[in-house]
Structures are given as C-alpha cells and as structure tokens.
Design a protein around this motif. Sequence first.
Motif, PDB file in Angstrom:
ATOM      1  N   GLY A 119       6.451   8.996  -0.659  1.00  0.00           N
ATOM      2  CA  GLY A 119       6.365   9.593  -1.986  1.00  0.00           C
ATOM      3  C   GLY A 119       7.706  10.093  -2.487  1.00  0.00           C
ATOM      4  O   GLY A 119       7.826  10.581  -3.605  1.00  0.00           O
ATOM      5  N   GLU A 158       0.828  -1.205   0.000  1.00  0.00           N
ATOM      6  CA  GLU A 158       0.000   0.000   0.000  1.00  0.00           C
ATOM      7  C   GLU A 158       0.862   1.254   0.000  1.00  0.00           C
ATOM      8  O   GLU A 158       1.917   1.300   0.602  1.00  0.00           O
ATOM      9  CB  GLU A 158      -0.891  -0.003   1.253  1.00  0.00           C
ATOM     10  CG  GLU A 158      -2.072  -0.916   1.136  1.00  0.00           C
ATOM     11  CD  GLU A 158      -2.933  -0.826   2.370  1.00  0.00           C
ATOM     12  OE1 GLU A 158      -3.189   0.306   2.831  1.00  0.00           O
ATOM     13  OE2 GLU A 158      -3.329  -1.878   2.879  1.00  0.00           O
ATOM     14  N   LYS A 159       0.359   2.278  -0.651  1.00  0.00           N
ATOM     15  CA  LYS A 159       1.068   3.551  -0.723  1.00  0.00           C
ATOM     16  C   LYS A 159       1.171   4.209   0.658  1.00  0.00           C
ATOM     17  O   LYS A 159       1.956   5.124   0.857  1.00  0.00           O
ATOM     18  CB  LYS A 159       0.331   4.496  -1.681  1.00  0.00           C
ATOM     19  CG  LYS A 159       0.543   4.144  -3.141  1.00  0.00           C
ATOM     20  CD  LYS A 159       1.834   4.768  -3.661  1.00  0.00           C
ATOM     21  CE  LYS A 159       2.048   4.434  -5.135  1.00  0.00           C
ATOM     22  NZ  LYS A 159       3.443   4.074  -5.410  1.00  0.00           N
ATOM     23  N   THR A 183       2.296  -3.895   5.578  1.00  0.00           N
ATOM     24  CA  THR A 183       1.031  -4.048   4.844  1.00  0.00           C
ATOM     25  C   THR A 183       0.351  -5.361   5.211  1.00  0.00           C
ATOM     26  O   THR A 183      -0.839  -5.393   5.537  1.00  0.00           O
ATOM     27  CB  THR A 183       1.290  -3.998   3.332  1.00  0.00           C
ATOM     28  OG1 THR A 183       2.032  -2.826   3.036  1.00  0.00           O
ATOM     29  CG2 THR A 183      -0.024  -3.965   2.549  1.00  0.00           C
ATOM     30  N   ASP A 231       4.449   4.838   2.160  1.00  0.00           N
ATOM     31  CA  ASP A 231       5.390   5.457   1.241  1.00  0.00           C
ATOM     32  C   ASP A 231       5.331   6.979   1.386  1.00  0.00           C
ATOM     33  O   ASP A 231       4.259   7.562   1.270  1.00  0.00           O
ATOM     34  CB  ASP A 231       4.957   5.048  -0.180  1.00  0.00           C
ATOM     35  CG  ASP A 231       6.082   5.195  -1.167  1.00  0.00           C
ATOM     36  OD1 ASP A 231       6.963   6.046  -0.924  1.00  0.00           O
ATOM     37  OD2 ASP A 231       6.067   4.465  -2.168  1.00  0.00           O
ATOM     38  N   LYS A 242       8.020  -2.515   4.036  1.00  0.00           N
ATOM     39  CA  LYS A 242       6.699  -1.984   3.684  1.00  0.00           C
ATOM     40  C   LYS A 242       5.699  -3.117   3.478  1.00  0.00           C
ATOM     41  O   LYS A 242       4.546  -3.030   3.904  1.00  0.00           O
ATOM     42  CB  LYS A 242       6.804  -1.105   2.429  1.00  0.00           C
ATOM     43  CG  LYS A 242       7.450   0.242   2.709  1.00  0.00           C
ATOM     44  CD  LYS A 242       7.152   1.278   1.637  1.00  0.00           C
ATOM     45  CE  LYS A 242       8.126   1.177   0.483  1.00  0.00           C
ATOM     46  NZ  LYS A 242       8.060   2.334  -0.426  1.00  0.00           N
TER      47      LYS A 242
END
Lengths: 567, 279
Positions: B9, B3-4, B32, B7, B28
């Motif tokens: 970005g 999943e973002k 998740t 993150d 990550k």
Amino acid sequence: MDYATDLEVLIGGPAGSGVFATGAVAAKTLLQHGYDVFTTNEYPSTIRGGHQWVLVRAKLNGKAFSHRGTPDAILALDAHTALEHGGRLKDRGAILCDESVAQTLNMHRIVPLPLSKIVKEAGAPPVAVNMAGLGALLGMLGCDLELLLNAVKRQWEKARVAELNVKVAELGYEEGVKHGSMLSFKVRRVEAKQRLLLDGNSAVALGALAGGMSFFTAYPITPASPILHFLAEVQEECGIIVVQAECELSSINMAIGAAFAGARAVVATSGPGLSLMAEALGAAAMTETPIVIVNVQRSGPSTGLPTHTAQGDLRFAIHASHGEFPRVVLAPGDPVEAYQLSCEALNLAWKFQVPVILLTDKFLAESHWTVHELPEVELQDADFYQPEPSVKYARYKLTEDGVSPLVFPGVKGVRIYTNTNEHDEQGFVTVDPAVVKLMQEKRFRKLKELSKLSESRGVKVYGEGDTALVVWGSVKSVAMEALEKVEGVKLVQVIWLEPFPRRSLAKEIEGCKVLVAENNFTSQLVSLMRENLKLEPHAVLNKYDGRPFSPQELNEFMKANAGGFHG
Amino acid sequence: MVEKVFDTGRRPQWCPGCGNYSILAAVKAAFTDLALDPSEIVAVAGIGCHGRMTEYLNVNAFHAIHGRAIPVAVGVKTVNPNLTVIVHTGDGDAYSIGLSHLLHAARRNVGIKVIVHNNMVFALTTGQAGPTTPKGVKTRSTPAGNYEEPFNTILLALASGATFVARGFSDDVQHLKELIKLAIKHRGFAFIDVLQPCPTFYDLRQILKQKVYKLEKHDVTDFKAALELALESERIPVGVFYHVEKTAYEENLGSAIKRLSSVKEFSKIRLSKLLARFS
C-alpha cells in the motif's frame, strides 16, 4: 619408590610427527588411572616441520588447574625438543628419545631407546615412533598396560592403524619397563568415577547444543576450527545444520538469516574473522536478530600469531561495529564455564533479541581439563508472538522492556519486515526524528534487565583475602593454580564484560588491594574498571607474547604486591 | 491483474522511468500467477535503489546490509526450504561488494532466486561507475571515461555452476514475469540478471531497446551453447540461457531439517552419548 601425585610430562617433536595424538593418548591413559589431568599445547602455523609440543599434567589429590612448566619427563621425538625443554626438566626426571637422537645430544638424564627398531620390527610406518616412545615412557612410569593399550586403540578409527599402534606401544612399554629404575616415581591406579577430558572448544560446542543450537556456520580459522570439526562430525546425530561459509562476512550473515527463519544460530571465529563480521554484528543488533558469535581470541594485530593465545579482543568485542547498540559479552574461564555460558549465550540472545559474543582464547580452546560432571544447563525458550486476528503484526513494537514480539516467516496472515535501516514499528524505513529516537531508546531499554543479570551472575569469587586478584577469561585457570600457594588473596573473576557488573565487582573488591593480570598489552579489563568503577588497581601484570601466564608468574606477581604471602 | 495482496500500500518512490517499477510489477505478477501465499515468501534485499523493493512487496522481508543479501537468504532457505526465497540485489551489491556470495550460492545450488537489478551504475550513491559499467562511460567517479572492463555477468553465473541462468529487460514486464516464474519453480539456485535503465545516471533505455532480442529455439540444457550466447556483444539476448536440474543444497540437509524441531529437546541421553568420546 614414590607414587607420583603431581606429574608433568612433555611430548615434543616436529609438526607432523603425531605429537598431539601422543599427548591425547597419554592424557587419556592417565585420566583412566584416576588422575586429574590437564593438557596444553603449542604449535606453529604449519602442517609439516616446526616445533610443537603437548604438556600433560596429572595430579592425584586435587585439581590440575593448569600447567606447571617443569616436566618430570620429556619424550623427545627430535633433538630440538630435548634442547628446547631439557633446561626445565626436574632433577629426578628423564628425557626419552630414540638412540639416533641420543647420539646427537650431550645432556644429562637422557634415556636412549631403540624406538625406530621397535617400529620396524612391528612393521609399522616410521611415524609410529611416537607410540613406541609413549609406550616406553608410560612403561617407565609403571602405568597399567591395559589402560594404555585401550587408549591407543580408541585414538585411531581405522582398525588396521589402531592395531599397528597398539603393537608398537606394547613393544615400547616393554622397553620402558626395563629402564624403570631411571624414574623413582611411579603412576598409581586409583578408583575414580568416569570423568571427561574436555577442551574449551568442545565445551562451547556442547553448550550450544544444550542451548538448542540448530544452525552453525563458520569459515575455517585457527584456533576456532575444532568447533566446526566437532559439530560437522555430530551434525547428523544431533540433527543440526552445519555450513562452512565462503568467508566470515558470509557466515555471520547466514547465521542472521537462519535466526530470522527461526533457528538458534551460532557462528564461531577468531579475531580476524570477528573483524570481518563487524558490520553484520551491527545488522544483527539493528534488526534485533538473536545470534551468538564465539570469538576464540588469538594474538594480533592482523595475522599476528595465529596459533597462540591472547586476550586482546575485549574492547573490540564490546565496541565492534559502527553506531551504538546493546550487546552481551561473556568470557568463560574453563570448559565448565564455557559449556554453561555457551548455553546461556543462546538463552540471552533469544530472550533479549541481541547479539551475544562469547570470548574464549586459544589457551582455553585447545587445552584440556578434567571435568567430573557437566553442570545442569537449561534451554530457556523465548516468548513467541501469537497471531491475533485483525491485529497487524509489528516486528519492532515499542514495549516496556524493549523486547518486541518475535515470529518466523511462514505464519499465515503475518508479514515480518526486518530492516537494517532505522525503521518504524512495522519495519518500514524511517528518518522521522521522533521515531528514530523512540527506536534507539527501545533497543537500549533491554540493558535494564541485562544489567541486572550481569550484576547477579557476572562476578565469581574464589578464596578470601584482603588482596583481590581480578582476572577475566582463561587467566582464571592459571590463577586458580597459583592461588593454591597463596594466602590472603582472593581471586575475582569477571564473567560478564558487557554490560559490566559494576556494582557487584565494586562490592567484591571493596577495601581490597586490587591486582589485575591480563593477557594483553593495554590492560583492557583495567580500562573497564577505571570507566565503570573509577578505580585504579594497585598493580597490573600484562603478558602479550602469545603465551598464557604461568602459575609461577602469577605467584611472583602476588608475592611482590600482596600482603600475607606464604608461597 | 495483480492482486493487492502483494502490495504494502506504500506508493513506490523511484525516479520517473526507473526500471525498478517494472521489476516490482513483474515480481508481483509472477507471485500472483503462481498463486503464492505471501506468508510463505521471503524477500531479501541489499542496499541500492532496488533496496526499496521490500517497502512495497507485501511478503516477509529482510532488508540486509550492502552486499550481504545472498548469505542472509542462504541462511533462511537452509533452515526453512518450504519458503520461496527471493533475493533482490543490485549490480553494486551482487557484482561488486558481495560478488563472492553470488558465485558461492550458485556453486552450492542453494534454492534461492537471485534477481539482480542491473542498471550498470551506482545510482543510490549518485552515479559512480560499477563492475558492469561499460568501458568509456563517463560517471562521477570516471570523469575521463571508465577505463575498466565490465563483467560478463552471464558468464560469471555459468562459470560458477548456476543451474538456472537468465537475463531479463525491465521494459518487458511480461517476459520478465515469465522468467521469474520459471526461476521460482526451478529446483535450485536461479539467477536473473535484469537490465534496468537508470534514467537519472545512466539512461540506456533506447540503446537497450534496439539491442535486446528474445532467445528462441535455444536448447537451455546445452552449456556450450549458453556460453556462446553469453559472449554475444552486438546484440543482447534475453531469456533463459541455461536451465538444468541438480540436487539443491538444502536437500542434502533434509534429515537435519526434519529434526530441527526436536533439537530443543536435546536430552541428557543424547548429551551423554556425545560425551563418551571425551572420557
């Protein structure tokens, strides 16, 4: 028969002979008689052997600010004590010791007592000779037996040990009464409100508790360890976390982590530990994590004199760690101030998100003063960030006063990024010159408000005169004692050392002949005065032999350099 | 599918082929899989190439000074045991300048999860030998070949009393992810030494690929068997060496932690009770 209005007794012996316990019982007994009591001690960095002593001073009318250094009576648990301190005994005084010790001494005013016999008779271990001796001493001084035995009982946790010591003390007391004529001055019991006998270390711990400390960590080090001991003892009762770290590098970083997670964190150490903490001090500053560091100064450099006092870390506390950042350095001069400033240190650290260093020293930390009542202190909560929908949290938001919104991990939708690298408002690493400049300026903007506080709270003045004796830290207490025999000298105490209360100090000493006394070699307060006030004092007295000033030394210093002296 | 949410970005910046990309992906993915709330996670990183993890992981983060990520994490976890506290640290950070903290956190069984990005070289400082650099290797600080013996890091962790000891390989993201998940779910202190090739200063990728094998049919509660495995040198086992349950450090402080919120109401009554001993 005279009543003793200013009494000083010294108890000495080899390390391990119970000198400190004896001093504590003597002090508590005299306190309960209504006297104002002060105690101080000296000991070597060994557990067995080596000479140590406790000095108990008790005043009836007025405050015992410090030691006098001329005992009225000496309880010598070995011959060395009599030989070492006998020369300073007052004319009408007495040296109490066991018969066996007396045989080896060819001195005046010796009172040989059957202390070992008493201990044997009571079925107590040989170490209990200290309580037999103290019983005898207080018997000779005409103390109240019940008050003595009560203090003895309270000294030992284990009932059996307490019981034996009470028995020995009582037998000693009876023996002392027989020799009562050796001392022409007697202790008198007067009505007095309940008071405290407080040491600087405990006062710091209590002040931190009052300031909302919930996390304390330390690595054992003399003379700061008693703070750890006390807080470990009360941790359950107070609901705080106490962690003994593996080293000072760890303790300060744990404190930083704890503060990041939301706990008011305090770490205590002495000079060598502060040296190790230097890098992390900068980390606290760069990450703007509020922490309080208590540095109980001892003689340096390096291992130095681990159990002796000094004021050699002032400049170090102000400058420690690489780079430049704002910090606060506070120095109490007695346990009441230690209590107040310890609480204030936490308030300041959290309000301004800066590291605060509380500078005490061995003399303040391990001496005891009579405190009538602890002053009111107030825990001031910092402002915390309230999440706003659709607004991204910025740990290092640029603000007018330099203080950014603070919040702790665990708040939904909020990401906190704390960084020891130079960072932008969000906490991301940056090398952008414009942002770097803005961030450095933001941190230093906190100094504006801090300097105002320093100017309003940073200087205290006692007495009046056209000569000013300027001191910082525990020298204050000795100076208060010395001041009683002087006219025309006012005592000026600098409490905030960083930021420096430049204007208020200048105002207080304006037009005065300025004298400075410091427990260091390089006159570090003087150097701050030169830097901030462009002022050269008339005379400076330095002491750097590991001992506090004596009131006599300060008196002579003032006599030699000030007008209006009537001492 | 990662999943973002974890993150930031920001585009990761490491050398092409750096093991850190895979470790970041594995972390990550583990978050998740475990459906963790990013605001309930704290990542503490030290100094080294791994240190940029906090730039990319969208969780609460503390980028500490060199070698001291572990004590910072101990402070965090002690004060708020509800948080998942992950330490990203390098071989220089954890095995050189900050070694003692690793051993003591293991000994105390503090519930922090230590992931060592072990590339066996000081990379951020441009290629000096470190405490896990094998003997004989030429680096900028050992031009004639390293004449020091490297640490056996699994042995170190086992000897220190760690209750979860594992080794991963950055090239096997799936396997590493599973190790991280086990570590996070573990009750106390967890240690994962992640072998990570440094393509720029010490590229062991091909050698590691040949030597690494996955631990199977190993009783993770058998300490002696774990010691035996740790001593293997021809081949390199990856997986969980040791995993037992013990009281976590912060659990001992349970009552204190519960009362943390009430500390601020340190009342006069409580103070006067404390003061009794001084009269």
